[in-house]
Write a protein that holds these residues in place. Structure first.
Motif, mmCIF file in Angstrom:
data_model
loop_
_atom_site.group_PDB
_atom_site.id
_atom_site.type_symbol
_atom_site.label_atom_id
_atom_site.label_comp_id
_atom_site.label_asym_id
_atom_site.label_seq_id
_atom_site.Cartn_x
_atom_site.Cartn_y
_atom_site.Cartn_z
ATOM 1 N N GLU A 105 6.525 62.105 45.085
ATOM 2 C CA GLU A 105 7.498 61.138 44.588
ATOM 3 C C GLU A 105 8.919 61.670 44.737
ATOM 4 O O GLU A 105 9.807 60.961 45.223
ATOM 5 N N LEU A 106 9.131 62.910 44.320
ATOM 6 C CA LEU A 106 10.467 63.504 44.405
ATOM 7 C C LEU A 106 10.878 63.717 45.862
ATOM 8 O O LEU A 106 12.034 63.443 46.220
ATOM 9 N N ARG A 108 10.031 61.965 48.475
ATOM 10 C CA ARG A 108 10.422 60.675 49.053
ATOM 11 C C ARG A 108 11.737 60.165 48.460
ATOM 12 O O ARG A 108 12.556 59.587 49.169
ATOM 13 N N TYR A 109 11.976 60.422 47.191
ATOM 14 C CA TYR A 109 13.238 60.025 46.563
ATOM 15 C C TYR A 109 14.416 60.743 47.239
ATOM 16 O O TYR A 109 15.405 60.110 47.609
ATOM 17 N N TYR A 112 14.891 59.626 50.836
ATOM 18 C CA TYR A 112 15.491 58.297 50.952
ATOM 19 C C TYR A 112 17.009 58.405 51.142
ATOM 20 O O TYR A 112 17.595 57.662 51.927
ATOM 21 N N THR A 113 17.626 59.365 50.463
ATOM 22 C CA THR A 113 19.073 59.541 50.600
ATOM 23 C C THR A 113 19.453 60.070 51.982
ATOM 24 O O THR A 113 20.603 59.971 52.382
ATOM 25 N N THR A 119 11.458 56.901 54.806
ATOM 26 C CA THR A 119 10.727 57.831 53.943
ATOM 27 C C THR A 119 9.421 57.234 53.430
ATOM 28 O O THR A 119 8.512 57.973 53.059
#
Length: 170
Positions: A105-106, A108-109, A112-113, A119
């Motif tokens: 989760e982290l 991909r977060y 994403y930026t 992602t």
């Protein structure tokens, strides 16, 4: 051990597995980056291998390292996409005693930026197997840099507060 960080840094023995049908020692920039980065951070490179993207070859190497009490952590790079030859999650997930959902989760977060909605095609994952922490990241060198610099460097540092993964391995 407590889940809280200690003041004295403990370094880990980390193995790196590159999953690729096309890379060799001369072209494996992702595996090379991870090996150099972990040594620069003070950890030891326990082993480094390249295997083709085959479920059973991945499991064979990973199972050896998981069973080895001298290996605290494994980082795999490659095979986390959606092509027919991307099999790392299928090979690795069944070996986990516990999943670390927050890692994917982290990753991909943060990703994403950097790469936007692309992602969503990352199947980065992590978990524990026999007190060995295993992180599976995409095969691009940039993805390995993101995972190492923005997550793993701190989470594999025993002095990182309020917590890290070091007390849970070994």
């Amino acid at each position: 051990m407590s889940h809280l960080a200690n003041d004295k840094q403990t370094f880990l023995n980390i193995a790196v597995l590159t999953v690729s049908d096309t890379r060799d020692d001369t072209t494996d920039s992702s595996g090379r980056y991870l090996a150099e980065a972990l040594v620069e951070a003070g950890h030891s490179l326990a082993d480094k291998k390249i295997v083709v993207d085959d479920v059973y070859q991945i499991r064979a190497v990973l199972s050896q390292w998981i069973a080895d009490p001298k290996v605290d952590c494994v980082i795999t790079t490659g095979g986390t996409g959606f092509t027919a030859r991307d099999n790392t999650p299928e090979a690795v997930k069944v070996l986990f005693d516990k999943d670390i959902e927050g890692f994917g989760e982290l990753f991909r977060y943060i990703s994403y930026t950097e790469i936007g909605t692309s992602t969503v095609q990352s199947r980065a994952l992590a978990g524990f197997a026999n007190k060995t922490v295993v992180f599976c990241v995409p095969g691009s060198t940039n993805a390995c840099k993101t995972a190492w610099q923005k997550i793993l460097l701190e989470q594999l540092n025993s002095t990182h507060r309020p917590c890290n993964f070091v007390p849970h391995v070994g």
